[in-house]
Design a protein around this motif. Structure first.
Motif, PDB file in Angstrom:
ATOM      1  N   MET A   1      44.250  35.538  24.577  1.00 20.93           N
ATOM      2  CA  MET A   1      44.825  35.470  25.906  1.00 20.93           C
ATOM      3  C   MET A   1      44.266  34.291  26.674  1.00 20.93           C
ATOM      4  O   MET A   1      44.692  34.004  27.760  1.00 20.93           O
ATOM      5  CB  MET A   1      44.546  36.782  26.628  1.00 20.93           C
ATOM      6  CG  MET A   1      44.921  36.736  28.081  1.00 20.93           C
ATOM      7  SD  MET A   1      44.867  38.339  28.832  1.00 20.93           S
ATOM      8  CE  MET A   1      46.151  38.063  30.024  1.00 20.93           C
ATOM      9  N   GLY A   2      43.296  33.596  26.146  1.00 21.99           N
ATOM     10  CA  GLY A   2      42.711  32.482  26.885  1.00 21.99           C
ATOM     11  C   GLY A   2      41.541  32.957  27.702  1.00 21.99           C
ATOM     12  O   GLY A   2      41.040  34.057  27.531  1.00 21.99           O
ATOM     13  N   SER A   3      41.102  32.115  28.605  1.00 26.19           N
ATOM     14  CA  SER A   3      39.937  32.481  29.401  1.00 26.19           C
ATOM     15  C   SER A   3      40.324  33.421  30.536  1.00 26.19           C
ATOM     16  O   SER A   3      41.470  33.454  30.975  1.00 26.19           O
ATOM     17  CB  SER A   3      39.263  31.226  29.960  1.00 26.19           C
ATOM     18  OG  SER A   3      40.137  30.585  30.862  1.00 26.19           O
ATOM     19  N   ALA A   4      39.340  34.154  30.999  1.00 25.79           N
ATOM     20  CA  ALA A   4      39.541  35.101  32.094  1.00 25.79           C
ATOM     21  C   ALA A   4      39.764  34.340  33.394  1.00 25.79           C
ATOM     22  O   ALA A   4      39.287  33.210  33.547  1.00 25.79           O
ATOM     23  CB  ALA A   4      38.325  36.004  32.217  1.00 25.79           C
ATOM     24  N   PRO A   5      40.495  34.927  34.337  1.00 29.11           N
ATOM     25  CA  PRO A   5      40.658  34.286  35.643  1.00 29.11           C
ATOM     26  C   PRO A   5      39.291  34.017  36.280  1.00 29.11           C
ATOM     27  O   PRO A   5      38.305  34.702  35.978  1.00 29.11           O
ATOM     28  CB  PRO A   5      41.447  35.318  36.450  1.00 29.11           C
ATOM     29  CG  PRO A   5      42.077  36.218  35.446  1.00 29.11           C
ATOM     30  CD  PRO A   5      41.184  36.203  34.252  1.00 29.11           C
ATOM     31  N   SER A   6      39.243  33.060  37.160  1.00 29.00           N
ATOM     32  CA  SER A   6      37.966  32.663  37.771  1.00 29.00           C
ATOM     33  C   SER A   6      37.262  33.841  38.450  1.00 29.00           C
ATOM     34  O   SER A   6      36.036  33.891  38.488  1.00 29.00           O
ATOM     35  CB  SER A   6      38.181  31.525  38.768  1.00 29.00           C
ATOM     36  OG  SER A   6      39.060  31.932  39.802  1.00 29.00           O
ATOM     37  N   GLU A   7      38.022  34.805  38.959  1.00 23.84           N
ATOM     38  CA  GLU A   7      37.424  35.971  39.615  1.00 23.84           C
ATOM     39  C   GLU A   7      36.526  36.766  38.667  1.00 23.84           C
ATOM     40  O   GLU A   7      35.647  37.495  39.114  1.00 23.84           O
ATOM     41  CB  GLU A   7      38.513  36.904  40.183  1.00 23.84           C
ATOM     42  CG  GLU A   7      39.285  36.336  41.345  1.00 23.84           C
ATOM     43  CD  GLU A   7      40.463  35.437  40.918  1.00 23.84           C
ATOM     44  OE1 GLU A   7      41.189  34.980  41.816  1.00 23.84           O
ATOM     45  OE2 GLU A   7      40.649  35.196  39.712  1.00 23.84           O
ATOM     46  N   PHE A   8      36.755  36.645  37.365  1.00 26.95           N
ATOM     47  CA  PHE A   8      35.969  37.388  36.385  1.00 26.95           C
ATOM     48  C   PHE A   8      34.982  36.498  35.618  1.00 26.95           C
ATOM     49  O   PHE A   8      34.376  36.942  34.657  1.00 26.95           O
ATOM     50  CB  PHE A   8      36.887  38.111  35.389  1.00 26.95           C
ATOM     51  CG  PHE A   8      37.676  39.221  36.003  1.00 26.95           C
ATOM     52  CD1 PHE A   8      37.046  40.355  36.489  1.00 26.95           C
ATOM     53  CD2 PHE A   8      39.048  39.134  36.111  1.00 26.95           C
ATOM     54  CE1 PHE A   8      37.773  41.391  37.059  1.00 26.95           C
ATOM     55  CE2 PHE A   8      39.790  40.162  36.672  1.00 26.95           C
ATOM     56  CZ  PHE A   8      39.148  41.288  37.154  1.00 26.95           C
ATOM     57  N   GLN A   9      34.825  35.259  36.030  1.00 26.52           N
ATOM     58  CA  GLN A   9      33.925  34.356  35.325  1.00 26.52           C
ATOM     59  C   GLN A   9      32.530  34.312  35.923  1.00 26.52           C
ATOM     60  O   GLN A   9      31.593  33.874  35.256  1.00 26.52           O
ATOM     61  CB  GLN A   9      34.537  32.950  35.246  1.00 26.52           C
ATOM     62  CG  GLN A   9      35.738  32.941  34.329  1.00 26.52           C
ATOM     63  CD  GLN A   9      36.381  31.574  34.199  1.00 26.52           C
ATOM     64  OE1 GLN A   9      35.953  30.610  34.815  1.00 26.52           O
ATOM     65  NE2 GLN A   9      37.415  31.493  33.390  1.00 26.52           N
ATOM     66  N   THR A  10      32.353  34.770  37.159  1.00 25.31           N
ATOM     67  CA  THR A  10      31.019  34.836  37.751  1.00 25.31           C
ATOM     68  C   THR A  10      30.283  36.029  37.154  1.00 25.31           C
ATOM     69  O   THR A  10      30.901  36.914  36.539  1.00 25.31           O
ATOM     70  CB  THR A  10      31.100  35.015  39.279  1.00 25.31           C
ATOM     71  OG1 THR A  10      31.703  36.292  39.546  1.00 25.31           O
ATOM     72  CG2 THR A  10      31.917  33.906  39.934  1.00 25.31           C
ATOM     73  N   GLU A  11      28.977  36.085  37.355  1.00 23.77           N
ATOM     74  CA  GLU A  11      28.209  37.248  36.864  1.00 23.77           C
ATOM     75  C   GLU A  11      28.724  38.531  37.504  1.00 23.77           C
ATOM     76  O   GLU A  11      28.886  39.552  36.831  1.00 23.77           O
ATOM     77  CB  GLU A  11      26.708  37.061  37.151  1.00 23.77           C
ATOM     78  CG  GLU A  11      26.018  36.109  36.200  1.00 23.77           C
ATOM     79  CD  GLU A  11      26.249  36.459  34.732  1.00 23.77           C
ATOM     80  OE1 GLU A  11      26.053  37.632  34.343  1.00 23.77           O
ATOM     81  OE2 GLU A  11      26.630  35.557  33.966  1.00 23.77           O
ATOM     82  N   GLU A  12      28.993  38.483  38.807  1.00 23.77           N
ATOM     83  CA  GLU A  12      29.513  39.657  39.514  1.00 23.77           C
ATOM     84  C   GLU A  12      30.886  40.046  38.954  1.00 23.77           C
ATOM     85  O   GLU A  12      31.173  41.226  38.739  1.00 23.77           O
ATOM     86  CB  GLU A  12      29.619  39.361  41.009  1.00 23.77           C
ATOM     87  CG  GLU A  12      30.091  40.544  41.830  1.00 23.77           C
ATOM     88  CD  GLU A  12      30.218  40.211  43.316  1.00 23.77           C
ATOM     89  OE1 GLU A  12      30.899  40.998  44.003  1.00 23.77           O
ATOM     90  OE2 GLU A  12      29.659  39.204  43.779  1.00 23.77           O
ATOM     91  N   GLY A  13      31.732  39.059  38.690  1.00 21.94           N
ATOM     92  CA  GLY A  13      33.056  39.310  38.127  1.00 21.94           C
ATOM     93  C   GLY A  13      32.993  39.893  36.735  1.00 21.94           C
ATOM     94  O   GLY A  13      33.756  40.804  36.387  1.00 21.94           O
ATOM     95  N   LYS A  14      32.067  39.383  35.921  1.00 21.96           N
ATOM     96  CA  LYS A  14      31.894  39.916  34.563  1.00 21.96           C
ATOM     97  C   LYS A  14      31.435  41.362  34.611  1.00 21.96           C
ATOM     98  O   LYS A  14      31.881  42.204  33.813  1.00 21.96           O
ATOM     99  CB  LYS A  14      30.890  39.064  33.779  1.00 21.96           C
ATOM    100  CG  LYS A  14      31.426  37.695  33.403  1.00 21.96           C
ATOM    101  CD  LYS A  14      30.357  36.870  32.713  1.00 21.96           C
ATOM    102  CE  LYS A  14      30.851  35.450  32.462  1.00 21.96           C
ATOM    103  NZ  LYS A  14      29.811  34.583  31.911  1.00 21.96           N
ATOM    104  N   GLU A  15      30.548  41.662  35.547  1.00 25.18           N
ATOM    105  CA  GLU A  15      30.075  43.048  35.721  1.00 25.18           C
ATOM    106  C   GLU A  15      31.219  43.957  36.168  1.00 25.18           C
ATOM    107  O   GLU A  15      31.343  45.091  35.712  1.00 25.18           O
ATOM    108  CB  GLU A  15      28.921  43.108  36.734  1.00 25.18           C
ATOM    109  CG  GLU A  15      27.588  42.687  36.175  1.00 25.18           C
ATOM    110  CD  GLU A  15      27.148  43.548  34.994  1.00 25.18           C
ATOM    111  OE1 GLU A  15      27.196  44.800  35.080  1.00 25.18           O
ATOM    112  OE2 GLU A  15      26.759  42.958  33.964  1.00 25.18           O
ATOM    113  N   LYS A  16      32.062  43.450  37.077  1.00 24.58           N
ATOM    114  CA  LYS A  16      33.192  44.225  37.572  1.00 24.58           C
ATOM    115  C   LYS A  16      34.169  44.514  36.430  1.00 24.58           C
ATOM    116  O   LYS A  16      34.651  45.641  36.293  1.00 24.58           O
ATOM    117  CB  LYS A  16      33.879  43.449  38.699  1.00 24.58           C
ATOM    118  CG  LYS A  16      34.712  44.285  39.603  1.00 24.58           C
ATOM    119  CD  LYS A  16      33.855  45.283  40.320  1.00 24.58           C
ATOM    120  CE  LYS A  16      34.457  45.767  41.584  1.00 24.58           C
ATOM    121  NZ  LYS A  16      33.846  47.011  42.037  1.00 24.58           N
TER     122      LYS A  16
END
Length: 187
Positions: A1-16
């Motif tokens: 699917m490619g890379s995750a949207p920028s909202e999920f690329q931060t540490e907080e986003g990855k945790e979410k």
């Protein structure tokens, strides 16, 4: 699917994203597809996901629900009491409609959606409304009455002219393959 949207690329986003996977029956890929769909309807997320909301009119723009005869009930059941649906409500809803969701949980939400009077049981009026909606009113009252009689004959186990959740759940599990397919949405 490619890379995750920028909202999920931060540490907080990855945790979410990890939290969403733990709290739903959705895979990472399905969550990202839900994110993309919600973003299409709601626009860019506000400061955080908890403040990212849509109303019922916006909800009607989702392709998966556009022509669903129960769209109003689905929105009512999965949204908050103030008539708003957050991204997290949307994920919860899509989790219930996913193929991975257990039949008992699907049945719980199907029961709520089809309980048009919110009285914790189906009566003949609820079943009549259900039939009218799925057939777009194409059956006569006599035809609907015959179908309603057959449904109550099979599902109203205690014979009290009410179908309670336990009875509905019994039928949903009895016909679980068919029920599971009809109460699922491709993500």
């Amino acid at each position: 699917m490619g890379s995750a949207p920028s909202e999920f690329q931060t540490e907080e986003g990855k945790e979410k994203l990890k939290e969403y996977q733990e709290l739903t029956y959705l895979t990472k890929e399905e969550i990202l597809k839900c994110f993309k769909a919600f973003k299409t309807v709601a626009g860019e997320p506000k400061e955080n996901f908890e403040n990212w909301i849509i109303d019922e009119e916006e909800f009607k723009n989702f392709d998966q629900f556009k022509y669903n005869p129960f769209i109003d009930r689905i929105f009512e059941i999965f949204s908050s009491n103030d008539g708003k649906m957050s991204f997290e409500h949307y994920l919860d809803m899509m989790s219930v409609f996913s193929d991975s969701c257990p039949t008992d949980l699907k049945a719980k939400y199907a029961f709520k959606i089809y309980d048009f009077k919110n009285c914790d049981y189906f009566d003949r009026d609820d079943i009549n409304t259900f039939i009218e909606r799925i057939t777009e009113g194409k059956f006569s009252q006599d035809e609907r009455s015959m179908i309603i009689d057959k449904i109550f004959e099979e599902a109203d186990i205690d014979g009290n002219n009410q179908i309670k959740f336990e009875e509905f759940n019994h039928i949903a599990n009895k016909y679980s393959q068919d029920f599971h397919k009809t109460f699922s949405i491709k993500i």
